[in-house]
Design an enzyme around this catalytic site. Sequence first.
Site, PDB file in Angstrom:
ATOM      1  N   CYS A 117      -2.845 -12.868  -7.412  1.00  0.00           N
ATOM      2  CA  CYS A 117      -2.005 -12.548  -8.568  1.00  0.00           C
ATOM      3  C   CYS A 117      -2.334 -13.392  -9.801  1.00  0.00           C
ATOM      4  O   CYS A 117      -1.818 -13.128 -10.888  1.00  0.00           O
ATOM      5  CB  CYS A 117      -0.538 -12.693  -8.183  1.00  0.00           C
ATOM      6  SG  CYS A 117      -0.125 -11.678  -6.755  1.00  0.00           S
ATOM      7  N   HIS A 260       3.228 -12.834 -14.486  1.00  0.00           N
ATOM      8  CA  HIS A 260       2.888 -11.948 -13.368  1.00  0.00           C
ATOM      9  C   HIS A 260       4.186 -11.332 -12.851  1.00  0.00           C
ATOM     10  O   HIS A 260       5.179 -12.031 -12.624  1.00  0.00           O
ATOM     11  CB  HIS A 260       2.190 -12.761 -12.273  1.00  0.00           C
ATOM     12  CG  HIS A 260       2.157 -12.069 -10.966  1.00  0.00           C
ATOM     13  ND1 HIS A 260       1.668 -10.788 -10.822  1.00  0.00           N
ATOM     14  CD2 HIS A 260       2.577 -12.454  -9.735  1.00  0.00           C
ATOM     15  CE1 HIS A 260       1.789 -10.426  -9.561  1.00  0.00           C
ATOM     16  NE2 HIS A 260       2.336 -11.416  -8.882  1.00  0.00           N
ATOM     17  N   ASN A 290       5.130  -5.500  -7.516  1.00  0.00           N
ATOM     18  CA  ASN A 290       4.099  -6.521  -7.706  1.00  0.00           C
ATOM     19  C   ASN A 290       2.731  -5.886  -7.447  1.00  0.00           C
ATOM     20  O   ASN A 290       2.396  -5.575  -6.308  1.00  0.00           O
ATOM     21  CB  ASN A 290       4.376  -7.665  -6.727  1.00  0.00           C
ATOM     22  CG  ASN A 290       3.331  -8.775  -6.795  1.00  0.00           C
ATOM     23  OD1 ASN A 290       2.250  -8.598  -7.345  1.00  0.00           O
ATOM     24  ND2 ASN A 290       3.670  -9.918  -6.223  1.00  0.00           N
TER      25      ASN A 290
HETATM   26  N1  COA Z   1      16.275  -5.844   3.086  1.00  0.00           N
HETATM   27  C1  COA Z   1      17.402  -6.359   3.622  1.00  0.00           C
HETATM   28  N2  COA Z   1      17.474  -7.607   4.095  1.00  0.00           N
HETATM   29  C2  COA Z   1      16.362  -8.369   4.020  1.00  0.00           C
HETATM   30  C3  COA Z   1      15.157  -7.889   3.500  1.00  0.00           C
HETATM   31  C4  COA Z   1      15.130  -6.578   3.019  1.00  0.00           C
HETATM   32  N3  COA Z   1      14.022  -6.021   2.478  1.00  0.00           N
HETATM   33  N4  COA Z   1      14.234  -8.871   3.555  1.00  0.00           N
HETATM   34  C5  COA Z   1      14.834  -9.937   4.113  1.00  0.00           C
HETATM   35  N5  COA Z   1      16.123  -9.620   4.399  1.00  0.00           N
HETATM   36  C6  COA Z   1      17.137 -10.469   5.019  1.00  0.00           C
HETATM   37  C7  COA Z   1      16.560 -11.582   5.841  1.00  0.00           C
HETATM   38  O1  COA Z   1      16.261 -11.148   7.151  1.00  0.00           O
HETATM   39  C8  COA Z   1      17.673 -12.583   5.793  1.00  0.00           C
HETATM   40  O2  COA Z   1      18.649 -12.214   6.722  1.00  0.00           O
HETATM   41  P1  COA Z   1      19.411 -13.331   7.613  1.00  0.00           P
HETATM   42  O3  COA Z   1      20.147 -14.190   6.603  1.00  0.00           O
HETATM   43  O4  COA Z   1      20.287 -12.517   8.478  1.00  0.00           O
HETATM   44  O5  COA Z   1      18.334 -14.077   8.325  1.00  0.00           O
HETATM   45  C9  COA Z   1      18.280 -12.401   4.413  1.00  0.00           C
HETATM   46  O6  COA Z   1      17.884 -11.096   3.981  1.00  0.00           O
HETATM   47  C10 COA Z   1      17.790 -13.412   3.408  1.00  0.00           C
HETATM   48  O7  COA Z   1      16.376 -13.477   3.496  1.00  0.00           O
HETATM   49  P2  COA Z   1      15.554 -14.423   2.598  1.00  0.00           P
HETATM   50  O8  COA Z   1      14.104 -14.326   2.973  1.00  0.00           O
HETATM   51  O9  COA Z   1      16.198 -15.768   2.600  1.00  0.00           O
HETATM   52  O10 COA Z   1      15.790 -13.727   1.173  1.00  0.00           O
HETATM   53  P3  COA Z   1      15.448 -14.264  -0.252  1.00  0.00           P
HETATM   54  O11 COA Z   1      16.672 -14.386  -1.050  1.00  0.00           O
HETATM   55  O12 COA Z   1      14.526 -15.443  -0.206  1.00  0.00           O
HETATM   56  O13 COA Z   1      14.647 -13.024  -0.852  1.00  0.00           O
HETATM   57  C11 COA Z   1      12.386 -12.464  -1.351  1.00  0.00           C
HETATM   58  C12 COA Z   1      13.428 -12.630  -0.266  1.00  0.00           C
HETATM   59  C13 COA Z   1      11.069 -12.065  -0.710  1.00  0.00           C
HETATM   60  C14 COA Z   1      12.845 -11.311  -2.269  1.00  0.00           C
HETATM   61  C15 COA Z   1      12.271 -13.765  -2.168  1.00  0.00           C
HETATM   62  O14 COA Z   1      12.086 -14.852  -1.278  1.00  0.00           O
HETATM   63  C16 COA Z   1      11.132 -13.726  -3.130  1.00  0.00           C
HETATM   64  O15 COA Z   1      11.086 -12.913  -4.014  1.00  0.00           O
HETATM   65  N6  COA Z   1      10.178 -14.652  -2.991  1.00  0.00           N
HETATM   66  C17 COA Z   1       8.999 -14.641  -3.838  1.00  0.00           C
HETATM   67  C18 COA Z   1       8.044 -13.629  -3.290  1.00  0.00           C
HETATM   68  C19 COA Z   1       6.966 -13.290  -4.252  1.00  0.00           C
HETATM   69  O16 COA Z   1       7.188 -13.086  -5.416  1.00  0.00           O
HETATM   70  N7  COA Z   1       5.731 -13.171  -3.748  1.00  0.00           N
HETATM   71  C20 COA Z   1       4.601 -12.799  -4.487  1.00  0.00           C
HETATM   72  C21 COA Z   1       4.179 -13.909  -5.375  1.00  0.00           C
HETATM   73  S1  COA Z   1       2.706 -13.463  -6.179  1.00  0.00           S
END
Ligand code: COA
Length: 335
Positions: A117, A260, A290
């Site tokens: 990215c 990004h 993304n």
């Molecule tokens: N739908 C519903 N629930 C989901 C889910 C989805 N698509 N993905 C994860 N969950 C659940 C998890 O299982 C977790 O459940 P639990 O509490 O029962 O264990 C809960 O939601 C929270 O998960 P978590 O991973 O802590 O969520 P988050 O708030 O960190 O959000 C992302 C997840 C991926 C959206 C976030 O971490 C993020 O955007 N990170 C950056 C990723 C990124 O930009 N990557 C590319 C960079 S170039």
Amino acid sequence: MKSSITQGVKLLATGSAVPDLCISNELISNIVDTSDEWIFNRTGIKERRVLSGSTSLIDIAALASTNALNKAGISALDIDLIILATSTPNDLFGSASQLQAKIGASKALAFDITAACSGFVIAMVTAAQFIQNASYSNVLVVGADVLSNWTNWSDRRTCILFGDGAGAAILQSCSISNNNLLGFHLNTNGRKFDQLNIQYEYSNTDGNFFSPGLKGNFNYITMNGKEVYKFAVSKVPQSIQYCLDSLNLSVEHIDWLLLHQANERILNAVSSRLMIPSEKVISNLAKYGNTSAASIPLALNEAIEDSRIQSGDLLVMSGFGAGLTWGTLVFRWNP
Ligand code: COA
């Protein structure tokens, strides 16, 4: 990093292309346990475009390139260098040469840059070096990725995030006094490579080195979402501030912040840390998710096409992601 500059660089034109197939959050919620509400609230994404059928990375990269060439009013034969930022090549030896052939840029050297990215920002900086030291005059920089090829559609933590697309920019040499690429700052922290990657995994071999067939496979995208989020919101503002300081500029000078397009919450957190008002933040995440190396040039092209970005505007663009790598480029849009 300092370099000897004998020429200036200007951004002549941009272009972009996305596949026709649109995958909504509702559709994904039929495949994995998620919902439109969860995805939109956590990411800002509503839908994404995905390549299908026989359309390839090269096809969308070529469309974006010809779109930019037409606007620039130059021929593919005028291009001296093509840099294709992609982490999803259709040939491990590199895809840029196929792009060169497809658009008929037969006089151009062509090579790939793999930096996920951050790829487009790094490719722009690389292109600028070749122009500023007077090696080349016209450079086509393309960011294109097909992450859908490496998405595990049964993993709800990652499959909601990614989409496919391509964006292109044409850089041209000019006098130093007209230089529009003002400064950059690039970083890598390889100790955290495993926070977001597509790892090659060796299969058990029978011990015969010369046995035919594949010795392994690339895995799907794996990601530690929380760690990547923390990395982005801490490192990107630092990189931007470093860049601005080195140019004796302040955040008030910024007309547009183009990050990004990873997650709306990352865009908000970075801009609020820098105290940049949301009206200055470019976002098209809702439509495309993304798109990795394509995300910045895709959003840039849209904002130029709809006249949000005006001649003379100062833009700060930052890429970040797998590597972990991040980088900022400051430039003025003055075609
Ligand atoms: N739908 C519903 N629930 C989901 C889910 C989805 N698509 N993905 C994860 N969950 C659940 C998890 O299982 C977790 O459940 P639990 O509490 O029962 O264990 C809960 O939601 C929270 O998960 P978590 O991973 O802590 O969520 P988050 O708030 O960190 O959000 C992302 C997840 C991926 C959206 C976030 O971490 C993020 O955007 N990170 C950056 C990723 C990124 O930009 N990557 C590319 C960079 S170039």
